[in-house]
Design an enzyme around this catalytic site. Structure first.
Site, mmCIF file in Angstrom:
data_model
loop_
_atom_site.group_PDB
_atom_site.id
_atom_site.type_symbol
_atom_site.label_atom_id
_atom_site.label_comp_id
_atom_site.label_asym_id
_atom_site.label_seq_id
_atom_site.Cartn_x
_atom_site.Cartn_y
_atom_site.Cartn_z
ATOM 1 C CD GLU A 41 -2.934 -1.149 2.282
ATOM 2 O OE1 GLU A 41 -4.146 -0.919 2.129
ATOM 3 O OE2 GLU A 41 -2.427 -1.436 3.381
ATOM 4 C CD GLU A 89 -4.508 -6.408 3.543
ATOM 5 O OE1 GLU A 89 -3.576 -5.609 3.731
ATOM 6 O OE2 GLU A 89 -4.768 -6.906 2.417
#
Length: 266
Positions: free
Chosen positions: A120, A140
C-alpha cells in the site's frame, strides 16, 4: 562518489532508518526490521514524519523508499490491529499516503515480499521498481479483513475493478513481471540491478526542473478523479504559471543554445 549518511534527526525511529546524500540530492527511507521488515502501528506515524521532513529538506530532490534484506515488507504487525482503537485504524491511510502528498518525486524499490501495508505504501509512491523476486499482495482476506490503508482504491485506479477484485478478494500474489505488465510497476529488473536502477532513476529525475516536477506531480494527483475537461482546465492553469518561471526560460535558452539546462527551481 559520495556515501549516504544516517540522518541524526531520525535516530529514535523504530523499524527503519533515514539516510541523506546531499551530493546526489537524495533522501532514503530504509525499512530495516529483519527478517521480514514488518511495519508496526507506531512506525506508520514515524514514516509519515520522515517523509514530511525529507520533503521540507532543501538538500533533497528525490525520496527513495527501500528495504534491507531479501524482502521489502511482509506487511503490518497483525496483533497491533487488535490493540489499536477503531478510531485509530480508520485513519491508517493518512500516514500511508505521505509519499503521495510529498511534493517531491518518490521512488519505491521493491524486492521479495511486498505485502499488505508494504504494498500500500509503495502504491502511494510515484514510481515502483520491482525485481524479478518481487511478489505484491494484499492478503487481508485471509485474516477476515480488507486492505485498510488505501490499497484497494489505489490499485483499482491503476488496474481496474476486475483485476483488483481478483487480487484483493483472492489474496492473490502478483509477480514483479506481472506488475509491470499491468502497469503497477514502472520497471522490472533483476534483483542484482535494483540499486543501480534506482540510482539511475534518481539521477534522471534530478535533471528536470524541481518546479516543473512538483507542478506535474500535483497536477496529476489533483486530476486523478477529474473529468477530461476539468483535467485539461487544471493543466492549462498550471502551464500558464510555469510559463512565467525562471526554469522555463532557462530550459528554452538551453534548448536553443544546445546545452544542458541549469535549473534553479524558481
Amino acid at each position: 562518489m559520495t556515501t549516504p549518511t544516517s540522518d541524526s534527526r531520525f535516530d529514535t525511529f523504530d523499524g527503519f532508518r533515514v539516510e541523506t546524500d546531499p551530493a546526489s540530492e537524495r533522501g532514503d527511507i530504509i525499512l530495516d526490521r529483519p527478517p521480514m521488515n514488518v511495519i508496526n502501528m507506531g512506525q506508520r506515524d514515524q514514516l509519515r514524519a520522515a517523509f514530511e521532513a525529507l520533503d521540507r529538506d532543501d538538500r533533497v530532490r528525490v525520496i527513495v523508499l527501500r528495504a534491507e534484506g531479501e524482502h521489502f515488507s511482509s506487511g503490518g504487525y497483525i496483533k497491533g490491529f487488535l490493540q489499536a482503537s477503531p478510531e485509530h485504524v480508520s485513519h491508517l491511510a493518512d500516514n500511508v499516503a505521505a509519499p503521495w502528498r510529498a511534493s517531491k518525486p518518490v521512488i519505491a524499490a521493491n524486492q521479495g515480499y511486498t505485502f499488505g501495508v508494504g504494498f500500500e505504501i509503495s502504491l502511494a509512491c510515484d514510481f515502483r521498481i520491482a525485481t524479478q523476486s518481487c511478489r505484491y499482495a494484499l492478503p487481508e482476506q485471509k485474516l477476515g479483513q480488507i486492505p485498510g490503508s488505501g490499497g484497494s482504491a489505489r490499485l483499482q485506479a491503476i488496474i481496474g475493478i476486475a483485476r483488483t477484485k481478483d487480487v484483493v478478494m483472492r489474496s492473490r500474489r502478483i509477480t514483479g513481471q506481472q506488475a509491470y505488465d499491468w502497469g503497477i510497476a514502472t520497471e522490472v529488473v533483476d534483483d542484482s540491478e535494483l540499486a543501480a536502477a534506482t540510482a539511475h532513476l534518481v539521477d534522471e529525475l534530478r535533471g528536470f526542473s524541481p518546479l516543473a516536477q512538483r507542478t506535474a506531480k500535483k497536477l496529476i494527483n489533483d486530476s486523478e478523479n477529474a473529468t477530461v475537461a476539468i483535467g485539461i482546465e487544471l493543466e492549462g492553469h498550471a502551464y500558464s504559471r510555469l510559463r512565467q518561471s525562471d526554469d522555463f526560460a532557462e530550459g528554452v535558452n538551453a534548448f536553443h543554445e544546445k546545452r544542458r539546462p541549469e535549473f534553479s527551481g524558481r
